[in-house]
Design a protein around this motif. Structure first.
Motif, PDB file in Angstrom:
ATOM      1  N   GLY A   1       0.830  -1.199   0.000  1.00 21.17           N
ATOM      2  CA  GLY A   1       0.000   0.000   0.000  1.00 21.17           C
ATOM      3  C   GLY A   1       0.862   1.245   0.000  1.00 21.17           C
ATOM      4  N   PHE A   2       0.264   2.351   0.397  1.00 22.26           N
ATOM      5  CA  PHE A   2       0.934   3.642   0.347  1.00 22.26           C
ATOM      6  C   PHE A   2       0.792   4.335   1.688  1.00 22.26           C
ATOM      7  CE2 PHE A   2       1.887   7.804  -1.598  1.00 22.26           C
ATOM      8  CZ  PHE A   2       2.912   7.421  -2.443  1.00 22.26           C
ATOM      9  N   ALA A   3       1.798   5.096   2.078  1.00 25.72           N
ATOM     10  CA  ALA A   3       1.723   5.830   3.339  1.00 25.72           C
ATOM     11  C   ALA A   3       2.269   7.246   3.161  1.00 25.72           C
ATOM     12  CB  ALA A   3       2.501   5.114   4.429  1.00 25.72           C
ATOM     13  N   LEU A   4       1.650   8.173   3.880  1.00 28.95           N
ATOM     14  CA  LEU A   4       2.095   9.565   3.903  1.00 28.95           C
ATOM     15  C   LEU A   4       2.314   9.951   5.352  1.00 28.95           C
ATOM     16  CD1 LEU A   4      -0.708  10.996   1.586  1.00 28.95           C
ATOM     17  CD2 LEU A   4       1.575  10.326   0.879  1.00 28.95           C
ATOM     18  N   ILE A   5       3.434  10.615   5.634  1.00 30.25           N
ATOM     19  CA  ILE A   5       3.703  11.115   6.980  1.00 30.25           C
ATOM     20  C   ILE A   5       3.847  12.626   6.872  1.00 30.25           C
ATOM     21  CG2 ILE A   5       5.258  11.065   8.954  1.00 30.25           C
ATOM     22  CD1 ILE A   5       6.107   8.252   8.066  1.00 30.25           C
ATOM     23  N   TYR A   6       2.889  13.335   7.435  1.00 31.92           N
ATOM     24  CA  TYR A   6       2.883  14.799   7.340  1.00 31.92           C
ATOM     25  C   TYR A   6       3.747  15.421   8.424  1.00 31.92           C
ATOM     26  CZ  TYR A   6      -0.610  14.787   3.706  1.00 31.92           C
ATOM     27  OH  TYR A   6      -1.254  14.617   2.515  1.00 31.92           O
ATOM     28  N   ASP A   7       4.259  16.631   8.135  1.00 26.20           N
ATOM     29  CA  ASP A   7       5.104  17.354   9.082  1.00 26.20           C
ATOM     30  C   ASP A   7       4.282  17.898  10.251  1.00 26.20           C
ATOM     31  OD1 ASP A   7       7.130  16.806   7.334  1.00 26.20           O
ATOM     32  OD2 ASP A   7       7.249  18.833   6.497  1.00 26.20           O
ATOM     33  N   SER A   8       3.020  18.253   9.991  1.00 24.24           N
ATOM     34  CA  SER A   8       2.165  18.807  11.046  1.00 24.24           C
ATOM     35  C   SER A   8       0.714  18.433  10.764  1.00 24.24           C
ATOM     36  CB  SER A   8       2.300  20.326  11.113  1.00 24.24           C
ATOM     37  OG  SER A   8       1.760  20.895   9.939  1.00 24.24           O
ATOM     38  N   LEU A   9      -0.111  18.565  11.794  1.00 25.85           N
ATOM     39  CA  LEU A   9      -1.536  18.270  11.658  1.00 25.85           C
ATOM     40  C   LEU A   9      -2.214  19.287  10.735  1.00 25.85           C
ATOM     41  CD1 LEU A   9      -3.333  16.061  12.783  1.00 25.85           C
ATOM     42  CD2 LEU A   9      -4.032  17.604  14.589  1.00 25.85           C
ATOM     43  N   ASP A  10      -1.709  20.538  10.745  1.00 21.68           N
ATOM     44  CA  ASP A  10      -2.259  21.570   9.858  1.00 21.68           C
ATOM     45  C   ASP A  10      -2.027  21.206   8.396  1.00 21.68           C
ATOM     46  OD1 ASP A  10      -3.122  23.093  11.997  1.00 21.68           O
ATOM     47  OD2 ASP A  10      -1.279  24.294  12.074  1.00 21.68           O
ATOM     48  N   ALA A  11      -0.824  20.713   8.081  1.00 21.75           N
ATOM     49  CA  ALA A  11      -0.505  20.306   6.715  1.00 21.75           C
ATOM     50  C   ALA A  11      -1.376  19.124   6.295  1.00 21.75           C
ATOM     51  CB  ALA A  11       0.970  19.935   6.597  1.00 21.75           C
ATOM     52  N   LEU A  12      -1.596  18.195   7.212  1.00 23.27           N
ATOM     53  CA  LEU A  12      -2.442  17.028   6.927  1.00 23.27           C
ATOM     54  C   LEU A  12      -3.857  17.472   6.577  1.00 23.27           C
ATOM     55  CD1 LEU A  12      -2.396  13.653   8.637  1.00 23.27           C
ATOM     56  CD2 LEU A  12      -4.567  14.802   8.539  1.00 23.27           C
ATOM     57  N   LYS A  13      -4.407  18.388   7.375  1.00 26.60           N
ATOM     58  CA  LYS A  13      -5.776  18.865   7.126  1.00 26.60           C
ATOM     59  C   LYS A  13      -5.871  19.685   5.839  1.00 26.60           C
ATOM     60  CE  LYS A  13      -7.369  18.825  11.890  1.00 26.60           C
ATOM     61  NZ  LYS A  13      -7.721  19.636  13.052  1.00 26.60           N
ATOM     62  N   LYS A  14      -4.773  20.361   5.487  1.00 22.49           N
ATOM     63  CA  LYS A  14      -4.777  21.208   4.298  1.00 22.49           C
ATOM     64  C   LYS A  14      -4.695  20.391   3.006  1.00 22.49           C
ATOM     65  CE  LYS A  14      -2.254  25.073   2.244  1.00 22.49           C
ATOM     66  NZ  LYS A  14      -1.070  25.935   2.350  1.00 22.49           N
ATOM     67  N   PHE A  15      -3.862  19.343   2.990  1.00 21.38           N
ATOM     68  CA  PHE A  15      -3.561  18.644   1.747  1.00 21.38           C
ATOM     69  C   PHE A  15      -4.285  17.313   1.549  1.00 21.38           C
ATOM     70  CE2 PHE A  15       0.389  21.227   2.355  1.00 21.38           C
ATOM     71  CZ  PHE A  15       0.169  22.073   1.287  1.00 21.38           C
ATOM     72  N   GLU A  16      -4.767  16.692   2.599  1.00 25.73           N
ATOM     73  CA  GLU A  16      -5.439  15.389   2.451  1.00 25.73           C
ATOM     74  C   GLU A  16      -6.843  15.574   1.882  1.00 25.73           C
ATOM     75  OE1 GLU A  16      -4.890  11.713   3.131  1.00 25.73           O
ATOM     76  OE2 GLU A  16      -3.128  12.799   2.467  1.00 25.73           O
ATOM     77  N   PRO A  17      -7.288  14.646   1.037  1.00 22.23           N
ATOM     78  CA  PRO A  17      -8.669  14.713   0.540  1.00 22.23           C
ATOM     79  C   PRO A  17      -9.665  14.540   1.691  1.00 22.23           C
ATOM     80  CG  PRO A  17      -7.395  13.066  -0.669  1.00 22.23           C
ATOM     81  CD  PRO A  17      -6.544  13.540   0.453  1.00 22.23           C
TER      82      PRO A  17
END
Length: 134
Positions: A74-90
């Protein structure tokens, strides 16, 4: 039968640091002989421990089991911050993670709004869709 996650091995490959989207992305191989698939939650925990980040910043998705079982990729993404996760994730993945609410508008209501919008143009269309106040 309980899933024994300790017997599963997680390996990452094609690791890439994506500065523009403020994340690390990778392909994840899960070796799970003699047990069924590992839950994505368990995979997120193990990846968080491997990369020394919080579990909340890890998103795992797209897992497919190889024919015959024993290995999933599968695939995994590890974001630098929770703000970045909320901004870029669908939005649908944010809903899966419990970070967003699913839209509760009915199917018929959505279709009626879409058809009303087809008849309007310009500023009136934005008003019909609810993007602007009329």
């Amino acid at each position: 039968m309980a899933v024994d996650a300790s017997s599963a091995t997680i390996r990452t490959r094609k690791y890439l640091t994506n500065r523009l989207l403020q994340r690390k992305q990778m392909v994840v191989d899960v070796l799970h002989a003699n047990i069924a698939n590992l839950p994505k939650d368990t995979i997120r925990e193990k990846l968080a421990k491997m990369y020394k980040v919080e579990k909340d910043l890890v998103v795992a998705f797209g897992f497919r089991t190889a024919f015959g079982g024993g290995k999933s990729t599968g695939f995994a993404l590890i974001y630098d911050s929770l703000d970045a996760l909320k901004k870029f994730e669908p939005k649908y993945r944010l809903v899966r993670l419990g970070l967003a609410q699913e839209s509760k508008t009915g199917r018929k209501q959505r279709k009626e709004r879409k058809n009303r919008a087809k008849k309007a143009r310009g500023l009136k269309k934005a008003v019909v869709l609810g993007h602007r106040k009329g």
